[in-house]
Design an enzyme around this catalytic site. Sequence first.
Site, PDB file in Angstrom:
ATOM      1  N   SER A 123       0.819  -1.219   0.000  1.00 15.73           N
ATOM      2  CA  SER A 123       0.000   0.000   0.000  1.00 15.73           C
ATOM      3  C   SER A 123       0.847   1.261   0.000  1.00 15.73           C
ATOM      4  O   SER A 123       0.305   2.360  -0.034  1.00 15.73           O
ATOM      5  CB  SER A 123      -0.928  -0.003   1.221  1.00 15.73           C
ATOM      6  OG  SER A 123      -0.193  -0.266   2.398  1.00 15.73           O
ATOM      7  N   HIS A 144      -2.500  -2.988  -6.204  1.00 14.16           N
ATOM      8  CA  HIS A 144      -2.920  -2.634  -4.853  1.00 14.16           C
ATOM      9  C   HIS A 144      -4.437  -2.721  -4.737  1.00 14.16           C
ATOM     10  O   HIS A 144      -5.165  -1.877  -5.240  1.00 14.16           O
ATOM     11  CB  HIS A 144      -2.425  -1.218  -4.506  1.00 14.16           C
ATOM     12  CG  HIS A 144      -2.840  -0.775  -3.141  1.00 14.16           C
ATOM     13  ND1 HIS A 144      -3.138   0.537  -2.842  1.00 14.16           N
ATOM     14  CD2 HIS A 144      -3.025  -1.469  -1.989  1.00 14.16           C
ATOM     15  CE1 HIS A 144      -3.486   0.625  -1.578  1.00 14.16           C
ATOM     16  NE2 HIS A 144      -3.431  -0.574  -1.037  1.00 14.16           N
ATOM     17  N   GLU A 156      -5.402  -0.136  -7.645  1.00 17.71           N
ATOM     18  CA  GLU A 156      -4.352   0.774  -8.121  1.00 17.71           C
ATOM     19  C   GLU A 156      -3.269  -0.061  -8.797  1.00 17.71           C
ATOM     20  O   GLU A 156      -2.744  -0.999  -8.186  1.00 17.71           O
ATOM     21  CB  GLU A 156      -3.700   1.514  -6.940  1.00 17.71           C
ATOM     22  CG  GLU A 156      -4.448   2.714  -6.455  1.00 17.71           C
ATOM     23  CD  GLU A 156      -3.693   3.441  -5.347  1.00 17.71           C
ATOM     24  OE1 GLU A 156      -3.620   4.677  -5.407  1.00 17.71           O
ATOM     25  OE2 GLU A 156      -3.197   2.793  -4.402  1.00 17.71           O
ATOM     26  N   ASN A 194      -3.645   6.150  -0.660  1.00 15.57           N
ATOM     27  CA  ASN A 194      -3.088   6.324   0.681  1.00 15.57           C
ATOM     28  C   ASN A 194      -2.309   7.616   0.847  1.00 15.57           C
ATOM     29  O   ASN A 194      -2.166   8.113   1.966  1.00 15.57           O
ATOM     30  CB  ASN A 194      -2.230   5.117   1.059  1.00 15.57           C
ATOM     31  CG  ASN A 194      -3.107   3.929   1.435  1.00 15.57           C
ATOM     32  OD1 ASN A 194      -4.183   4.094   2.001  1.00 15.57           O
ATOM     33  ND2 ASN A 194      -2.653   2.728   1.123  1.00 15.57           N
TER      34      ASN A 194
END
Length: 295
Positions: A123, A144, A156, A194
């Site tokens: 992540s 991800h 992602e 993130n």
Amino acid sequence: MPKANKISTVAVIGAGQMGTGISEVVAKHGHAALVYDLDKSRIRASIEASAGYFRRQVETGKMPGEAAEEAISRIKGAFSLQDLASADLVVEAVSENEGIKRKVFTDVCTVLKPDAILATNTSSLSITRLAASTDRPNRFIGIHFMNPVPVMKLVELVRGIGTDQETFATAKDFAQSIGKTVTVSEDFPAFIVNRVLIPMINEAIYTLYEGVGNVEAIDTGMKLGANHPMGPLELADFIGLDTCLSIMQVLHEGLADSKYRPCPLLVKYVEAGWLGRKAQRGFYDYRYVPARPTR
């Protein structure tokens, strides 16, 4: 656009919550899923959890019984690395620790066929740096998934500097084949989701730390004031406070900007072992129903 290769068998390394969710989505959409973990009991628990998930899908009318049983049959345990030799794609989903991930890649590369793609579900960590620890940086990519994997629609995709176009095309086709919407991020610390989400959570923790509001006030404020489905502190507990801290540290070290400094209160909670839901205590105490704020 380079031609994408077909993915039939997907190996998932790591039989925790993320790995289990990935194997469920893979199997639901017709791919064979191999689940590997160093802890053999976790492999069995993961397969049992997946069977329970599919049977609940039938009970709630979201899936026909026959389709659910077929999906369950597509998930198999891999009890040695050698069992992963048939995989077209390997997705690493172990804890967010670069040393552990590098060891996984070093070990698994010895059994993979030459054209197999190696992916990480990291992540926040550098895809380029992780790829450099393998024998196939050109066939290495970040895929991800969001948690919980069966519910969240996004994946992602993150290319390392050496990822070739064929690998990217294959990974994109694969992600779309399992019902995900793809967003492409460049290989910078924490990628897109993130990079935005975890500093927001960290700021919520600073708001608590500085006494601007208590846990309930902060979460209610963001749920009703910003229309978030879950407050940031509740979400931090769901993600895991150790994971939140790890991502903030990656951002702070990777971008060298003080705005990414992890909140000291987040550090204290992790030091105490108050990691959120998985530890039964974080910003809420889950030993009570309903859960009680801890501050």
